[in-house]
Scaffold this active site. Structure first.
Site, PDB file in Angstrom:
ATOM      1  N   ASP A  27       0.760  -1.393   0.050  1.00 31.84           N
ATOM      2  CA  ASP A  27      -0.011   0.016  -0.053  1.00 31.84           C
ATOM      3  C   ASP A  27       0.912   1.071   0.077  1.00 31.84           C
ATOM      4  OD1 ASP A  27      -2.088   1.881  -0.013  1.00 31.84           O
ATOM      5  OD2 ASP A  27      -2.690   0.988   2.133  1.00 31.84           O
ATOM      6  N   SER A  68      -7.848   3.064  -4.167  1.00 33.03           N
ATOM      7  CA  SER A  68      -7.394   1.551  -4.107  1.00 33.03           C
ATOM      8  C   SER A  68      -8.497   0.843  -5.058  1.00 33.03           C
ATOM      9  CB  SER A  68      -7.785   1.048  -2.764  1.00 33.03           C
ATOM     10  OG  SER A  68      -6.915   1.748  -1.749  1.00 33.03           O
ATOM     11  N   THR A 121      -9.060  -3.074  -2.744  1.00 33.02           N
ATOM     12  CA  THR A 121      -8.137  -3.702  -3.338  1.00 33.02           C
ATOM     13  C   THR A 121      -8.410  -5.403  -3.260  1.00 33.02           C
ATOM     14  OG1 THR A 121      -6.346  -2.241  -2.763  1.00 33.02           O
ATOM     15  CG2 THR A 121      -5.447  -4.278  -3.488  1.00 33.02           C
TER      16      THR A 121
END
Length: 194
Positions: A27, A68, A121
């Site tokens: 991330d 995301s 995600t």
């Protein structure tokens, strides 16, 4: 998820065996962060030891700065989408993800995350939704998917739903474990771990 991921492919010595594929997503781990880590570690990183490393532009269709959902969709299916959308391209089509393609080829597939399993995600690998915030819809799509293993948070989206359904009870083909010891002792073909 600003434009960086790496893919580890472990090719076996035998030509008859399929490779193991592990996609690791860091991330916010862009080239600047990797460079900073490299400089802090005597100008080297473990990434340099991988056989294969890939870079990807994960910006969304409608913004240079992605979220995301759009970046996850770009990484999971290779197509761009708008921010907030999961597994849907710019023409409202639902492309297959690498998870779907690998499953079709006979691979066992799994998702292990440090977030909720319905986060944008990981959801981009098994879900198609106009909004990354449709958590209960995304949980239902995980219930209907053929993932062999999933580990992550977000149990409430399966058990404390507005529609009063308990998706865990409906997922009778899964064994849900509560700790690593139970996981290691399980011989189930489908495992969920919240």
């Amino acid at each position: 998820f600003f434009g960086f991921f790496f893919l580890i492919i472990n090719f076996s010595q035998s030509q008859n065996k399929s490779p193991n594929i592990i996609l690791m997503i860091g991330d916010g781990m862009g080239l600047s962060q990797i460079s900073a880590g490299m400089y802090a570690n005597n100008n080297t990183t473990i990434l340099e030891e991988f056989d294969y490393i890939g870079l990807s532009k994960t910006h969304s269709l409608n913004y240079l700065i992605t979220d995301s959902a759009a970046s996850g969709t770009a990484m999971s299916s290779g197509v761009k989408t708008i921010n907030r959308a999961i597994g849907i391209d710019g023409k409202n089509q639902m492309p297959k993800s690498i998870l779907d393609i690998c499953k079709e080829k006979g691979y066992n597939v799994g998702l292990l995350v440090t977030s909720t399993i319905v986060h944008a995600t990981p959801a981009s690998f098994y879900s198609h939704s106009q909004s990354r915030y449709n958590y209960e819809e995304i949980a239902l799509q995980l219930r209907e998917h053929d993932i062999d293993l999933f580990v992550g948070g977000g149990e409430r989206y399966f058990t404390k739903r507005k529609d009063k359904r308990n998706l865990i009870n409906e997922m009778s083909n899964y064994t849900f474990v509560k700790n690593f010891d139970e996981f290691m002792k399980s011989n189930s073909e489908k495992i969920g771990y919240f």
